[in-house]
Design a protein around this motif. Structure first.
Motif, short mmCIF file in Angstrom:
data_model
loop_
_atom_site.label_atom_id
_atom_site.label_comp_id
_atom_site.label_asym_id
_atom_site.label_seq_id
_atom_site.Cartn_x
_atom_site.Cartn_y
_atom_site.Cartn_z
N THR A 243 0.83 -1.21 0.00
CA THR A 243 0.00 0.00 0.00
C THR A 243 0.86 1.26 0.00
N LEU A 244 1.95 1.25 0.76
CA LEU A 244 2.84 2.40 0.81
C LEU A 244 3.49 2.66 -0.54
N ILE A 245 3.94 1.59 -1.20
CA ILE A 245 4.56 1.75 -2.53
C ILE A 245 3.55 2.30 -3.52
N LEU A 246 2.31 1.79 -3.49
CA LEU A 246 1.27 2.27 -4.40
C LEU A 246 0.97 3.75 -4.15
N LEU A 247 0.94 4.16 -2.88
CA LEU A 247 0.67 5.57 -2.56
C LEU A 247 1.80 6.47 -3.07
N HIS A 253 3.12 10.62 -9.71
CA HIS A 253 2.52 10.81 -11.03
C HIS A 253 1.28 11.69 -11.02
N HIS A 254 0.74 12.02 -9.88
CA HIS A 254 -0.46 12.87 -9.81
C HIS A 254 -0.16 14.05 -8.89
N GLU A 255 0.19 15.18 -9.51
CA GLU A 255 0.61 16.35 -8.74
C GLU A 255 -0.55 16.92 -7.91
N ARG A 256 -1.76 16.90 -8.46
CA ARG A 256 -2.91 17.45 -7.73
C ARG A 256 -3.16 16.67 -6.45
N LEU A 257 -3.06 15.33 -6.55
CA LEU A 257 -3.26 14.50 -5.37
C LEU A 257 -2.15 14.74 -4.35
N ARG A 258 -0.94 14.99 -4.82
CA ARG A 258 0.16 15.25 -3.91
C ARG A 258 -0.05 16.57 -3.15
#
Length: 368
Positions: A243-247, A253-258
């Motif tokens: 789960t940590l690697i997926l997050l 790859h998703h700046e908005r989510l970051r």
């Protein structure tokens, strides 16, 4: 040409006959035997794999006059793989040589066993109980079928921690723990083997079922499930790492989510000097452009001139003949009209300044 064809025909016929008679070229299997609790002899012959055929099993001790066939066969997937054969007085017979024979058709395979006395496997001790003695010791008791011939080994642990092992002398069937803690959980198991005085065995019995005494702590794993708890913990670690690697991949790859999950923290280092020196907080705080514009003045006004004057004291004789001075002001010019014949009576000074107050009414006049 005919002799060659006849040779091929005879070869194929013999090859097929050999396949139809599997016992003709059998390899003799190894027979492994041990004594179970001095009640019967347990022999198996599937150590190298499942036998090709079903053998008939015979056995005897050295002083027995002849072989006796197996009393109880052991089978696996419809193939005979072993035998349990009871004997009388195995306690003394185990020191004699033992002979086995496997028979299939015209094939017979004999084997000698001269170390049967060291291959005695006892049943686990029975009736394991626990008592709290009068001397505040915790004692465990059990029974063995061979009495003084059996030696025991005890293992116990506290609160499902590491096992502690203790070997006991021949014939001893109890074990005590000094001053146990009432707030801890004690777990004990026992196993036994043949002692030296009755012929040392290299085999131990299975462990008994655990017996417990005391209270289990809330944070201790449940007894008997320590292995399963470890497996569950390992699975949780693997799932957590995945789960940590997926997050991390999603954040890269998703700046908005970051930005949503990890908001940008203002860096005071760049504009700290501006704040301390000039008090310019706007450069440090993320204030929007529209908010900045809202604090600026958005109106214009014309300056109003203000005139000041002062009276010069006059003599009494001249005061009676004075005439009234007319003063007029407007919004753009401040002036004092003084007649020429009264120029010596009054002296005035006029100064003007710019006001930032809101526009006054056109009719407003100021006289000082």
């Amino acid at each position: 040409m005919m002799p060659f064809g006849l040779f091929i025909l005879l070869y194929l016929t013999g090859h097929l006959s050999a396949k139809q008679q599997p016992g003709k070229n059998l390899k003799p299997p190894d027979v492994d035997c041990l004594l179970l609790d001095l009640d019967y002899v347990h022999c198996t012959w599937n150590g190298q794999g499942t036998p090709e055929v079903n053998y008939t099993f015979f056995n005897r001790f050295f002083h027995d006059p002849e072989f006796s066939e197996c009393a109880a066969y052991i089978s696996e997937n419809s193939t005979i793989i072993g035998c349990n054969h009871p004997f009388e007085d195995l306690k003394s017979k185990k020191f004699n040589d033992f002979y086995t024979k496997l028979v299939y058709g015209n094939n017979s395979f004999e084997q000698e066993h001269d170390d049967l006395k060291s291959k005695v496997k006892l049943n686990p001790p029975a009736n394991v109980t626990v008592k709290n003695g009068s001397d505040s010791n915790l004692c465990f008791y059990w029974n063995t079928s061979l009495g003084t011939c059996a030696e025991s080994e005890v293992r116990y642990r506290i609160n499902v921690n590491k096992w502690e092992m203790t070997k006991l002398g021949a014939g001893k069937q109890s074990y005590c723990i000094d001053v146990p803690s009432n707030s801890s959980l004690y777990e004990l198991q026992v196993r036994s083997t043949m002692g030296e005085q009755c012929g040392r065995s290299t085999l131990w019995s299975d462990w008994t079922q655990p017996v417990f005494w005391g209270l289990r702590r809330k944070n201790s794993p449940e007894p008997g499930r320590h292995g399963s708890t470890s497996v569950q913990t390992l699975v949780l670690y693997i799932v957590g790492a995945f789960t940590l690697i997926l997050l991390v991949i999603l954040l890269v790859h998703h700046e908005r989510l970051r930005i949503i999950l990890i908001p940008i923290v203002p860096n005071p280092g760049k504009n700290l000097d501006e704040i301390l020196t000039h008090g310019n907080v706007e450069k440090w705080l993320p204030i929007s452009k529209d908010l900045k514009e809202g604090f600026k003045a958005n109106f214009n006004e014309r300056p109003c001139s203000v005139c000041e004057y002062s009276c010069v004291p006059q003599s009494p004789s001249e005061s009676s003949d004075d005439s009234t001075s007319a003063v007029s002001t407007d919004q753009t010019n401040c002036s004092i009209s003084i007649p020429a014949n009264e120029s010596e009576c009054l002296s005035s000074s006029c100064s003007s300044s710019t006001s930032t107050l809101p526009n006054l009414s056109e009719e407003g006049k100021t006289v000082v």
